[in-house]
Motif scaffolding. Sequence first.
Motif, PDB file in Angstrom:
ATOM      1  N   GLN A  37      27.392  29.619  34.757  1.00  0.00           N
ATOM      2  CA  GLN A  37      28.640  29.229  34.455  1.00  0.00           C
ATOM      3  C   GLN A  37      29.419  28.292  35.702  1.00  0.00           C
ATOM      4  O   GLN A  37      29.310  27.545  36.083  1.00  0.00           O
ATOM      5  CB  GLN A  37      29.591  29.741  33.535  1.00  0.00           C
ATOM      6  CG  GLN A  37      28.919  30.273  32.680  1.00  0.00           C
ATOM      7  CD  GLN A  37      29.655  28.478  31.575  1.00  0.00           C
ATOM      8  OE1 GLN A  37      29.962  27.505  31.889  1.00  0.00           O
ATOM      9  NE2 GLN A  37      28.027  28.345  30.714  1.00  0.00           N
ATOM     10  N   MET A  38      29.056  29.183  36.883  1.00  0.00           N
ATOM     11  CA  MET A  38      29.989  29.388  38.253  1.00  0.00           C
ATOM     12  C   MET A  38      29.380  28.453  39.183  1.00  0.00           C
ATOM     13  O   MET A  38      29.593  27.461  39.846  1.00  0.00           O
ATOM     14  CB  MET A  38      30.817  30.660  39.183  1.00  0.00           C
ATOM     15  CG  MET A  38      31.439  31.248  37.418  1.00  0.00           C
ATOM     16  SD  MET A  38      31.808  32.832  38.585  1.00  0.00           S
ATOM     17  CE  MET A  38      31.613  34.318  37.547  1.00  0.00           C
ATOM     18  N   LEU A  70      28.758  40.036  41.881  1.00  0.00           N
ATOM     19  CA  LEU A  70      30.412  40.823  40.878  1.00  0.00           C
ATOM     20  C   LEU A  70      29.949  42.127  40.915  1.00  0.00           C
ATOM     21  O   LEU A  70      30.604  42.544  41.320  1.00  0.00           O
ATOM     22  CB  LEU A  70      30.309  40.128  39.085  1.00  0.00           C
ATOM     23  CG  LEU A  70      31.010  39.110  39.799  1.00  0.00           C
ATOM     24  CD1 LEU A  70      31.339  38.694  37.525  1.00  0.00           C
ATOM     25  CD2 LEU A  70      32.589  38.794  40.385  1.00  0.00           C
ATOM     26  N   HIS A  76      25.908  41.412  32.698  1.00  0.00           N
ATOM     27  CA  HIS A  76      25.862  41.968  30.928  1.00  0.00           C
ATOM     28  C   HIS A  76      24.359  43.349  31.316  1.00  0.00           C
ATOM     29  O   HIS A  76      24.215  43.257  30.375  1.00  0.00           O
ATOM     30  CB  HIS A  76      24.803  40.521  30.382  1.00  0.00           C
ATOM     31  CG  HIS A  76      26.887  40.062  29.922  1.00  0.00           C
ATOM     32  ND1 HIS A  76      26.665  39.931  28.839  1.00  0.00           N
ATOM     33  CD2 HIS A  76      26.965  38.737  31.164  1.00  0.00           C
ATOM     34  CE1 HIS A  76      27.870  39.030  28.352  1.00  0.00           C
ATOM     35  NE2 HIS A  76      28.195  38.142  29.276  1.00  0.00           N
ATOM     36  N   CYS A 135      22.996  37.846  34.087  1.00  0.00           N
ATOM     37  CA  CYS A 135      23.632  38.054  35.029  1.00  0.00           C
ATOM     38  C   CYS A 135      24.336  39.874  35.177  1.00  0.00           C
ATOM     39  O   CYS A 135      24.208  40.747  33.772  1.00  0.00           O
ATOM     40  CB  CYS A 135      25.246  37.345  34.581  1.00  0.00           C
ATOM     41  SG  CYS A 135      26.948  38.379  34.332  1.00  0.00           S
TER      42      CYS A 135
HETATM   43  S1  SF4 Z   1      30.328  33.688  32.531  1.00  0.00           S
HETATM   44 FE1  SF4 Z   1      29.067  34.142  34.645  1.00  0.00          FE
HETATM   45  S2  SF4 Z   1      30.029  35.933  35.507  1.00  0.00           S
HETATM   46 FE2  SF4 Z   1      31.262  36.046  33.888  1.00  0.00          FE
HETATM   47  S3  SF4 Z   1      29.156  36.690  31.998  1.00  0.00           S
HETATM   48 FE3  SF4 Z   1      29.083  34.812  32.015  1.00  0.00          FE
HETATM   49  S4  SF4 Z   1      26.925  34.660  33.925  1.00  0.00           S
HETATM   50 FE4  SF4 Z   1      28.120  36.722  34.193  1.00  0.00          FE
END
Ligand code: SF4
Lengths: 391, 418
Positions: B367-368, B393, B110, B107
């Motif tokens: 996750q999403m 993002l 990160h 992501c």
């Molecule tokens: S939940 Fe998803 S968007 Fe949030 S930090 Fe983790 S991988 Fe990135």
Amino acid sequence: MGSITAETGSPLLDRFREVNSTFPETARIREFRASGGKVFGWLCTYVPEELVHAAGALPVRITGYQQETELDDGNAYLYIVSCSFSRSCFQMGLRGKYSCLDGVIAGSTCDGARRLFDHWRRYIKTPYSQLLSVPRKYNESTLELYYQEILDLKKNLENYLGISVTDESLLNSISLYNKSRELLERLYALRKRPEPPISGAETLEVLNASFRMPKEIYNPWLEELLGKLKVSEVKHRGKARIMVIGSVLNNPAFIKSIEDQGGLVVTDELCTSVRYFSDPVVREGAEPPLKAIARRYLTNFPCARMFPSSERFDRIIELIRNYKVDGVVSQNIRYCVHCAHDLPLLKARLKEIGIPVLALDIEYGTSGSGQIQTRVQALLEMIEANRSKSY
Amino acid sequence: MISSRTSSDKINQLIKCMKFLARLYRNQGHTHYYQMMADYFTRVRDARQNGDFVVAHTIFFPVEILRAMDIVPMHLEFTGSLMSLFGISTNDLLTRAAEMGLAPEICSAHRLIGGALDTGVLPPADAVVCSNLVCDSAIKTGELTMEYNHCPGFVFDYPFNQTEAADEFIIRELHDVIEFLEKVSGHKMDWNKLSEVVVEVDKQLALIRRINELCKTVPSPFQPQDFLKFLVVDYMATGMPVITRYLEGLVSELSEMVAAGKGFANPERLRLMGLMIPPWHLQGDIDAVLKEHGAVIVYYPNLCDWGQEMHLDPEKPLESVAKKLAACSPMRMFGPLDERALNPVINGVKEYKINGAVNFAHLGCRQMGPTLKIYKDILDEQGIPVLNIDCDLIDATVTTADEVRNKMEQFFELLEDR
Ligand code: SF4
Ligand code: SF4
């Protein structure tokens, strides 16, 4: 190079191969079910098989397609950002390949496994399902939490199966599974030899079968194999001794593609091999057997998900020393991010001890493409060049 | 590993932006918000010279604890995300992360932190607390931050299942993290202060609930991108009195709009549900296209829905901190996707009079992204179409404003034709 089957003329490896090629519809699983037994699929090495076994059920590991496959359904449901292992497993489940399962037990081990479980429960609907909270670090408090989680699993299994899991049955299962671990350790010890009697690809075939069939049958098969290997004349040679690390790996063709380039794969830290069988369950005093199981699963050779990663790195280095490894191939399934995150730090650690790392981004089930082979060749050449420089 | 350079330029730019916005919004609730942010980053930047103790932390670590211990918090994910929101270039940091060997599948929020650590953009931290919330990346980023700062760290290990044993465990973890922080910082936990923070948090949650209620009116008075501010205040500044003032200002402003029948979009034709966080750098563009088409996002079930009234008890501050954390709506992405996670989406359709849902699928988020099919299916049962937009993002090179605009416009046409 030779193969066990050719050398001994016995069908020893063929038995393991047969299990792998027919899984999940193996003859043993069908027999087990026909006799009224229940089969439970488990996901990831933090699910205690001993407990499922002590409940009279057959635990088998959920794996994906043996080869890299188009994952249309996997992509549509789990989206391309889930690791291809979880998409592959899901697609097999959705297409009915795991209809032999009466239950699924998973651990909250990583993003991929968690989302796979969500989808499995919702769309595949195996009759029994449970997901365990698995802590990321080890101390008395996390041990207690995980112990409570598996106590809960025990109660649920007892209710579902209408049985009672006694300490005695747990101790029997512990002993059976520890025996398997001990035999696999012995198999690995043979690979410490300068010219091992079994290749890395063949070893993975033996390992794959270990979580796809009853240990009661597997252990004697493995003992027999060990007996033959001990006296075998087969000698596997290579340009360099290689260790494979990273994400879950089930396709022996990937290891073979390294070995075909002249890399002798002598050990690994994969959850389908070393991390699966290392560290037996050891009962401390008169503690409940389930407590001993809980401790073993939390303190076993750590997955990249665990904190601190230095413990995983230390154990990798220990294996490098014990198996006289010259170079490391890190195979990371895309979106298996805990392994990916670890790479910069791990590479820095291995650089300190002069071990080169080839980092490959792959998809689950890959057999090793031409590009991968070229990169493996480059690694081997580098190791050879370094070796000649140091003479 | 040691960072190759040190530079607080980006942090300075961030502070400048916040101060400018605080002046711009003079006399409105927002001024408190931007002032709080300016103060937050100024304190982080100047911590060393002021002799303050800085704890870098990942998302969802309950900052109430740090506040009550007079420790300066530095939110790792949001520091990067806010740079992106305020147009401060992040490409160089992502490039640096790639050079470090952080795979592109990680992501970007990160990877950005990795790049920021390696280039010295992030001010130094004295300790790190990270957790497994809400994805695999958080712990790993926490460890990387420890490594770069050569500092001690603590992992707040949050259980996946909500059980009695898990509740007890969370309290033990909170005690352990306090013990760790006391040891490394020399600061003592001020339990009275923690109780005061809890009282303030309780007020703030009630105000956010009130705002959600106001969003149910037609037309909705709320500017969609302001939902993100709720995330920021919760993760970075929860329990600070200035946040109460910000939310109170917002409630009175929105109440006036509702009383006057004014909405974000005039006239309001389409009411949308937002499933996931829109790209930070496209907030303005998204609000513009919504407004032009009389559309408004009125509800983010996974971002700012605090559920039913819950009383946080200042007599039991630690239990209250744990209770609040468990109720936080993004936590629904962490736990099992069961009724608790999905019912707010289903119920929200009627409560907020939803016509369609928009999902911003952030590449790299395990996750999403994988929730999309499940959300699509349950919304389909309610007759609600879902627009999915692949984006990132943080990384502005992945999806352009024009692409997002085109997709949204096509979707609005589809909704209008129904
Ligand atoms: S939940 Fe998803 S968007 Fe949030 S930090 Fe983790 S991988 Fe990135
Ligand atoms: S391959 Fe990695 S991300 Fe996928 S299930 Fe296994 S450990 Fe999790």
